[in-house]
Enzyme design. Structure first.
Site, PDB file in Angstrom:
ATOM      1  N   LYS A 167      77.369  10.624 -30.891  1.00  0.00           N
ATOM      2  CA  LYS A 167      78.440  10.085 -29.756  1.00  0.00           C
ATOM      3  C   LYS A 167      79.234   9.225 -29.891  1.00  0.00           C
ATOM      4  O   LYS A 167      80.332   9.323 -29.071  1.00  0.00           O
ATOM      5  CB  LYS A 167      76.854   9.101 -29.131  1.00  0.00           C
ATOM      6  CG  LYS A 167      75.837   9.212 -28.108  1.00  0.00           C
ATOM      7  CD  LYS A 167      75.922  10.688 -27.394  1.00  0.00           C
ATOM      8  CE  LYS A 167      75.032  11.605 -26.428  1.00  0.00           C
ATOM      9  NZ  LYS A 167      75.104  12.668 -25.638  1.00  0.00           N
TER      10      LYS A 167
ATOM     11  N   SER B 217      68.438  21.508 -16.571  1.00  0.00           N
ATOM     12  CA  SER B 217      66.885  21.750 -16.627  1.00  0.00           C
ATOM     13  C   SER B 217      65.813  20.581 -16.512  1.00  0.00           C
ATOM     14  O   SER B 217      64.738  21.125 -16.285  1.00  0.00           O
ATOM     15  CB  SER B 217      66.242  23.048 -17.513  1.00  0.00           C
ATOM     16  OG  SER B 217      66.586  22.096 -19.652  1.00  0.00           O
TER      17      SER B 217
ATOM     18  N   SER C 124      77.907  11.077 -22.575  1.00  0.00           N
ATOM     19  CA  SER C 124      77.544  10.246 -23.977  1.00  0.00           C
ATOM     20  C   SER C 124      76.671   8.846 -23.643  1.00  0.00           C
ATOM     21  O   SER C 124      75.541   9.713 -23.747  1.00  0.00           O
ATOM     22  CB  SER C 124      78.914   9.566 -24.286  1.00  0.00           C
ATOM     23  OG  SER C 124      78.991   8.446 -25.271  1.00  0.00           O
TER      24      SER C 124
ATOM     25  N   TYR D 272      72.110  10.021 -33.560  1.00  0.00           N
ATOM     26  CA  TYR D 272      72.672  10.583 -32.458  1.00  0.00           C
ATOM     27  C   TYR D 272      74.209   9.420 -31.957  1.00  0.00           C
ATOM     28  O   TYR D 272      74.657  10.332 -31.551  1.00  0.00           O
ATOM     29  CB  TYR D 272      71.533   9.852 -31.761  1.00  0.00           C
ATOM     30  CG  TYR D 272      71.431   9.645 -30.705  1.00  0.00           C
ATOM     31  CD1 TYR D 272      71.273  11.638 -29.320  1.00  0.00           C
ATOM     32  CD2 TYR D 272      71.033   8.521 -29.336  1.00  0.00           C
ATOM     33  CE1 TYR D 272      71.827  11.024 -28.090  1.00  0.00           C
ATOM     34  CE2 TYR D 272      72.430   8.304 -28.292  1.00  0.00           C
ATOM     35  CZ  TYR D 272      71.298  10.129 -27.413  1.00  0.00           C
ATOM     36  OH  TYR D 272      71.867   9.597 -25.929  1.00  0.00           O
TER      37      TYR D 272
END
Length: 294
Positions: free
Chosen positions: A151, A13, A133, A147
């Site tokens: 990853k 989006s 990633s 975060y």
């Protein structure tokens, strides 16, 4: 007439996902773009991309999306796992439920999405799973605990999955972007400030927020990342990893070149310098506005 290859892009989006969907379409793919905010994908509809509601944390939503593609196309050649977001803050201060939500999207959503498309790809004896990633999966980011952990998990999952799927003709590729010129860093910086408030990590949070905003100002255009995805999707023998952008390459090279202590020191200094830079910019802007109204 040969059937156009079919691709599904999650998190389409805005930002990187939006650009990936457009670039795949331009390069001959029949593209399905999924996101929770369907209305924000109207521009993709306008150029012939199939948009659909897709929440990667909802198994029913994933099943419905993949089933629709199977019915419509009978195949799926490329899955781009792009959906994700960044949660920043000190380990002490981020509520565990928010940390779990980070993994629900960035790791478990990605794995569930992959799991649901694999029967289609195994049936074809061909396919490509492209996981977006981050260089944060290779290097530390100030207050990027959850975060970064998510990853790092994507990196490890992808490496193992590559071995797991090799016999079925399915490639697994990792894209490792650095900072991009999007609203992502500013949003993450604002979120940092709300988590820290007036606690013991306030100063460090200000430095980390300034660091994120500064690197975003010099970041790569999302179109650069999308071009790397197209390369990964179309190459006869794709690389296992693509690191798009000068900044991302420099960060990965620095991680290889420097010791842990040296890298830590460099990141801390970048945070301090970024805060000075951002503060100086605000002061200069305030001075100019004052002179203009004086």
């Amino acid at each position: 007439m040969a059937q156009r290859p079919v691709a599904l892009v999650t998190g389409a989006s805005s930002g990187i996902g939006f650009e990936i969907a457009k670039h795949l379409k331009r390069h001959g793919f029949n593209v399905y773009a999924g996101a929770r905010r369907v209305a924000k994908m109207n521009a993709l509809d306008d150029i012939g991309i199939h948009t659909m509601y897709l929440d990667v944390t909802d198994s029913d939503s994933i099943t419905a999306a993949v089933s629709q593609i199977d019915v419509d196309e009978g195949r799926l050649d490329v899955l781009v796992n792009n959906a994700g977001y960044g949660l920043f803050g000190a380990l002490e201060e981020v509520p565990l439920e928010k940390a779990k939500a980070q993994f629900d999207v960035n790791v478990f959503g990605l794995s569930e999405m992959t799991k649901r498309v694999l029967p289609l790809m195994r049936r074809q004896r061909a396919g490509r799973v492209i996981n977006v990633s981050s260089v944060a999966g290779k290097t530390a980011t100030p207050l990027g605990n959850w975060y970064g952990a998510s990853k790092y998990a994507v990196e490890g999952l992808s490496d193992n999955l590559r071995l797991e799927l090799a016999n079925f003709g399915i490639d697994v590729v990792v894209i490792e972007p650095g900072a991009t010129t999007s609203a992502w860093a500013a949003t993450a910086g604002d979120q940092l400030a709300s988590v820290a408030q007036n606690g013991p990590y306030t100063k460090l949070s200000a430095e980390a927020a300034a660091f994120l905003k500064t690197i975003a100002a010099f970041g790569s255009d999302p179109a650069l990342i999308s071009r790397a995805v197209v390369q990964a999707a179309t190459a006869r023998r794709p690389k296992t990893r693509y690191v798009p952008g000068v900044a991302a390459k420099a960060e990965v090279f620095g991680r290889w070149l420097l010791s842990d202590r040296m890298m830590d020191s460099a990141i801390r200094q970048l945070g301090k310098q970024s805060l000075r830079y951002q503060t100086s910019r605000k002061e200069s802007k305030a001075t100019l506005e004052s002179n203009a109204t004086g």
